[in-house]
Design a protein around this motif. Structure first.
Motif, mmCIF file in Angstrom:
data_model
loop_
_atom_site.group_PDB
_atom_site.id
_atom_site.type_symbol
_atom_site.label_atom_id
_atom_site.label_comp_id
_atom_site.label_asym_id
_atom_site.label_seq_id
_atom_site.Cartn_x
_atom_site.Cartn_y
_atom_site.Cartn_z
ATOM 1 N N THR A 37 64.538 -18.839 -0.599
ATOM 2 C CA THR A 37 65.670 -18.230 -1.713
ATOM 3 C C THR A 37 64.565 -18.586 -2.907
ATOM 4 O OG1 THR A 37 66.835 -20.445 -1.739
ATOM 5 C CG2 THR A 37 67.453 -18.600 -0.195
ATOM 6 N N THR A 38 63.537 -19.089 -3.000
ATOM 7 C CA THR A 38 62.887 -19.670 -3.928
ATOM 8 C C THR A 38 62.270 -18.447 -4.817
ATOM 9 O OG1 THR A 38 60.666 -19.828 -2.877
ATOM 10 C CG2 THR A 38 62.285 -21.989 -3.167
ATOM 11 N N GLU A 39 61.892 -18.836 -5.956
ATOM 12 C CA GLU A 39 61.180 -17.590 -6.910
ATOM 13 C C GLU A 39 59.788 -17.189 -6.014
ATOM 14 O OE1 GLU A 39 60.339 -18.958 -10.716
ATOM 15 O OE2 GLU A 39 58.543 -20.035 -10.312
ATOM 16 N N GLU A 40 59.601 -15.888 -6.145
ATOM 17 C CA GLU A 40 58.602 -15.438 -5.535
ATOM 18 C C GLU A 40 57.336 -14.710 -6.592
ATOM 19 O OE1 GLU A 40 57.578 -15.128 -2.085
ATOM 20 O OE2 GLU A 40 59.631 -16.443 -1.487
ATOM 21 N N PRO A 41 55.957 -15.256 -6.568
ATOM 22 C CA PRO A 41 55.338 -14.612 -7.418
ATOM 23 C C PRO A 41 54.148 -13.988 -6.698
ATOM 24 C CG PRO A 41 54.480 -16.934 -7.026
ATOM 25 C CD PRO A 41 56.005 -16.830 -5.966
ATOM 26 N N ALA A 42 53.512 -12.831 -7.253
ATOM 27 C CA ALA A 42 52.642 -11.822 -6.428
ATOM 28 C C ALA A 42 52.112 -10.902 -7.640
ATOM 29 C CB ALA A 42 53.102 -11.054 -5.431
ATOM 30 N N ASP A 43 50.651 -10.980 -7.789
ATOM 31 C CA ASP A 43 50.106 -10.091 -8.618
ATOM 32 C C ASP A 43 50.641 -10.027 -9.930
ATOM 33 O OD1 ASP A 43 48.536 -8.439 -6.529
ATOM 34 O OD2 ASP A 43 50.385 -7.729 -5.941
ATOM 35 N N GLY A 44 50.841 -11.334 -10.549
ATOM 36 C CA GLY A 44 51.190 -11.605 -11.784
ATOM 37 C C GLY A 44 52.674 -11.367 -12.358
ATOM 38 N N ILE A 45 53.319 -11.067 -11.195
ATOM 39 C CA ILE A 45 54.902 -10.678 -11.316
ATOM 40 C C ILE A 45 55.694 -11.759 -10.580
ATOM 41 C CG2 ILE A 45 56.546 -8.874 -10.839
ATOM 42 C CD1 ILE A 45 54.523 -6.880 -10.697
ATOM 43 N N THR A 46 56.943 -12.145 -10.992
ATOM 44 C CA THR A 46 57.544 -13.256 -10.540
ATOM 45 C C THR A 46 58.938 -12.665 -10.126
ATOM 46 O OG1 THR A 46 56.240 -14.914 -11.028
ATOM 47 C CG2 THR A 46 58.451 -15.366 -10.222
ATOM 48 N N ILE A 47 59.416 -12.586 -8.949
ATOM 49 C CA ILE A 47 61.001 -12.426 -8.675
ATOM 50 C C ILE A 47 61.763 -13.930 -8.990
ATOM 51 C CG2 ILE A 47 62.783 -11.660 -7.376
ATOM 52 C CD1 ILE A 47 60.575 -10.468 -5.680
ATOM 53 N N PRO A 48 62.600 -14.028 -9.621
ATOM 54 C CA PRO A 48 63.658 -15.115 -9.886
ATOM 55 C C PRO A 48 63.954 -15.486 -8.467
ATOM 56 C CG PRO A 48 64.644 -13.358 -11.068
ATOM 57 C CD PRO A 48 63.058 -12.907 -10.381
ATOM 58 N N ALA A 49 64.370 -16.733 -8.315
ATOM 59 C CA ALA A 49 65.178 -17.289 -7.257
ATOM 60 C C ALA A 49 66.170 -16.774 -6.843
ATOM 61 C CB ALA A 49 65.388 -18.725 -7.297
ATOM 62 N N LYS A 50 66.514 -16.300 -5.501
ATOM 63 C CA LYS A 50 67.572 -15.324 -5.304
ATOM 64 C C LYS A 50 67.824 -15.584 -3.655
ATOM 65 C CE LYS A 50 67.053 -11.144 -8.082
ATOM 66 N NZ LYS A 50 68.183 -11.313 -8.924
ATOM 67 N N ASN A 51 69.095 -15.695 -3.351
ATOM 68 C CA ASN A 51 69.458 -15.861 -1.887
ATOM 69 C C ASN A 51 68.943 -14.395 -1.035
ATOM 70 O OD1 ASN A 51 70.762 -18.003 -2.421
ATOM 71 N ND2 ASN A 51 72.799 -17.189 -2.202
ATOM 72 N N MET A 52 68.939 -13.226 -1.645
ATOM 73 C CA MET A 52 68.349 -11.942 -0.988
ATOM 74 C C MET A 52 66.832 -12.165 -0.746
ATOM 75 S SD MET A 52 70.364 -8.798 -2.337
ATOM 76 C CE MET A 52 70.134 -9.190 -4.052
ATOM 77 N N ASN A 53 66.104 -13.211 -1.683
ATOM 78 C CA ASN A 53 64.576 -13.429 -1.375
ATOM 79 C C ASN A 53 64.422 -13.712 0.389
ATOM 80 O OD1 ASN A 53 64.282 -12.359 -3.814
ATOM 81 N ND2 ASN A 53 63.721 -14.622 -4.594
ATOM 82 N N LEU A 54 65.354 -14.224 0.895
ATOM 83 C CA LEU A 54 65.062 -14.489 2.269
ATOM 84 C C LEU A 54 64.601 -13.226 3.097
ATOM 85 C CD1 LEU A 54 68.373 -16.498 2.847
ATOM 86 C CD2 LEU A 54 66.279 -17.193 3.517
ATOM 87 N N SER A 55 64.775 -12.018 2.719
ATOM 88 C CA SER A 55 64.519 -10.791 3.497
ATOM 89 C C SER A 55 62.928 -10.485 2.656
ATOM 90 C CB SER A 55 65.296 -9.687 3.167
ATOM 91 O OG SER A 55 64.842 -8.496 3.819
ATOM 92 N N HIS A 56 61.879 -10.592 3.411
ATOM 93 C CA HIS A 56 60.635 -9.939 2.696
ATOM 94 C C HIS A 56 60.534 -8.389 2.758
ATOM 95 C CE1 HIS A 56 58.133 -14.017 3.848
ATOM 96 N NE2 HIS A 56 59.115 -14.113 2.988
ATOM 97 N N ILE A 57 61.385 -7.983 3.457
ATOM 98 C CA ILE A 57 61.588 -6.524 3.367
ATOM 99 C C ILE A 57 61.917 -6.083 1.889
ATOM 100 C CG2 ILE A 57 63.125 -4.370 3.686
ATOM 101 C CD1 ILE A 57 63.235 -5.353 6.703
ATOM 102 N N MET A 58 62.842 -6.903 1.087
ATOM 103 C CA MET A 58 63.369 -6.771 -0.237
ATOM 104 C C MET A 58 62.167 -7.209 -0.845
ATOM 105 S SD MET A 58 66.088 -5.210 0.283
ATOM 106 C CE MET A 58 66.343 -4.903 -1.499
ATOM 107 N N THR A 59 61.657 -8.635 -0.726
ATOM 108 C CA THR A 59 60.657 -8.899 -1.815
ATOM 109 C C THR A 59 59.413 -8.069 -1.827
ATOM 110 O OG1 THR A 59 59.823 -10.402 -0.309
ATOM 111 C CG2 THR A 59 61.429 -11.009 -1.661
ATOM 112 N N ASN A 60 58.832 -7.486 -0.663
ATOM 113 C CA ASN A 60 57.720 -6.717 -0.490
ATOM 114 C C ASN A 60 57.981 -5.614 -1.147
ATOM 115 O OD1 ASN A 60 56.343 -8.709 0.793
ATOM 116 N ND2 ASN A 60 56.494 -7.950 2.879
ATOM 117 N N GLY A 61 59.084 -4.722 -0.997
ATOM 118 C CA GLY A 61 59.647 -3.666 -1.574
ATOM 119 C C GLY A 61 59.511 -3.646 -3.140
#
Length: 446
Positions: free
Chosen positions: A413-437
């Motif tokens: 559920t932590t924040e997710e950085p990639a390609d200079g972009i960061t998603i803030p910490a979220k419970n939904m980050n558990l799903s890589h389908i969502m973070t990759n999308g």
């Protein structure tokens, strides 16, 4: 080599929970419900009842696997009608209800999140984690890559579409504490290409459209295997692995379970080092050539710069080097009760529910979860219960070598950085389908 370090702080309440869990695991057998007299009569999983024991979690996994592999309309299996990632992230589709999606789908084994996006390298054959490629043998014409596909159930699909979380702006704005609803499930499948004349009587086999591979050479003379987006081919593929991942009552962290064909790979013998010069098995398996030393197995082609992955036969789509694999932790380890429950449940389902069926050749490798209602943004999911060293040999081939590392090492559920972009910490980050999308749409929009 990549290592994962997880700091674990156990509260008094957590210790009490673990003590109760061990008591509930102290059983010699784990059986499916007596009403499961055949594959056809197995009901949908009861996601609204929280599992109350180690055995119950594994029964849920088998229940879900059996339900998605049942024939439905005109003999098609239920999982083949689930929403693809193209469906989930389509920017043009107006359908918010799963029932509005077309039921007849062509299995396409290049994982993409939107038809309009440029294909991202070798997504169809890259594994998660260290981005390795499983190139399978033994036998003649060895060297085909294992391919992957993903889809989601109606609950997952409608939750994302109704809330417009398929749009990166909406996902970014979603409250950090939002969880996926009970019944939301996602699945990942691994497939081997069937060779002409191959005996596939123990596998589920279907047609699939694959994007062909080719080689490209850059200005420095380095040759790389890439997807050719202009060329596809319809082939027969055999199912070798399935991740079954779902939210049940009191478990928003998802239950993470995985299945494999029973002949995929041998278990590493008890007491044998992962780098031993001794062979792991004296017989051939789908992904292991007999008498191959442990030290020559589970080698990631990406880790060998002197012998990089090559397309040695473009017509036959054969790659090198072939990868031999073994299972590092049978049943994903865990307590003796955890292993005994999985072994007992597998035998019971295979012999009583699936007798004579091709699905009797598939086994639950294990499952991992946490204590009830144990999800918060930015927090490590501990304790991890069940098969705490869980991996699928066909999906996490190169990340299965570390004890007490499992799905929660990457699904956080932590924040997710990639390609200079960061998603803030979220419970939904558990799903890589969502973070990759999210990342792919953000990168495509740059």
């Amino acid at each position: 080599m990549k290592y994962y370090t997880i700091s674990i702080i156990l509260s008094v309440s957590t210790l009490l929970y673990l003590g109760n869990a061990r008591t509930s695991e102290a059983q010699t057998t784990c059986e499916p419900p007596s009403t499961w007299i055949s594959h056809a009569v197995v009901p949908p999983p009861d996601n609204n009842t929280a599992p109350s024991s180690n055995c119950a979690f594994h029964v849920w996994a088998w229940n879900t696997f059996l339900w998605i592999t049942q024939p439905v309309e005109e003999g098609a299996l239920r999982f083949k009608a689930f929403a693809t990632l193209d469906d989930l992230f389509s920017s043009t589709a107006s359908a918010m209800r799963f029932s509005a999606l077309p039921k007849e789908k062509v299995l396409k084994l290049t994982v993409r999140v939107n038809k309009s996006f440029e294909m991202q390298g070798l997504d169809s054959i890259f594994q998660a984690g260290r981005r390795g490629v499983l190139i399978h043998g033994p036998g003649t014409d060895s060297g085909r890559a294992v391919y992957y596909s993903q889809n989601v159930d109606p609950v997952f699909y409608e939750f994302v579409r109704t809330n417009k979380y398929y749009l990166p702006d909406e996902y970014e704005k979603a409250q950090a504490t939002v969880n996926f609803p009970v019944g939301a499930m996602e699945f990942k499948y691994s497939w081997k290409v069937v060779k002409e004349g191959e005996d596939t009587s123990t596998f589920y086999v279907t047609k699939a459209e694959i994007f062909l591979l080719t080689e490209t050479t850059d200005s420095t003379g380095k040759t790389t295997v890439v997807v050719d987006p202009s060329k596809t081919k319809t082939v027969d593929v055999a199912l070798v692995g399935v991740h079954v991942v779902g939210v049940v009552k009191d478990h928003p962290e998802f239950i993470w379970a995985t299945f494999e064909h029973k002949d995929n790979a041998p278990d590493l013998p008890a007491g044998m080092s992962m780098t031993a010069a001794e062979p792991v098995s004296d017989r051939d398996w789908t992904f292991y050539h007999k008498n191959t030393p442990a030290s020559d197995s589970n080698r990631n082609p990406a880790d060998n710069p002197t012998s990089p992955m090559k397309l040695v036969d473009a017509d036959k789509q054969l790659l090198s080097p072939v990868v031999n694999i073994y299972r590092a932790f049978p049943f994903g380890g865990g307590t003796p009760e955890n292993i005994a429950n999985i072994r007992s449940l597998n035998e019971s389902v295979q012999t009583k529910v699936l007798a004579g069926s091709v699905w009797a050749n598939y086994m639950l490798v294990g499952g991992v979860w946490s204590k009830p209602n144990n999800v918060s943004p930015g927090a490590v999911i501990v304790p991890q219960l069940g098969s705490v060293s869980l991996a699928n040999t066909t999906m996490e081939t190169f990340d299965q070598l570390f004890p007490n590392v499992n799905c929660f090492a990457c699904h956080k559920t932590t924040e997710e950085p990639a390609d200079g972009i960061t998603i803030p910490a979220k419970n939904m980050n558990l799903s890589h389908i969502m973070t990759n999308g999210y990342f792919r749409q953000r990168v495509a929009g740059k």
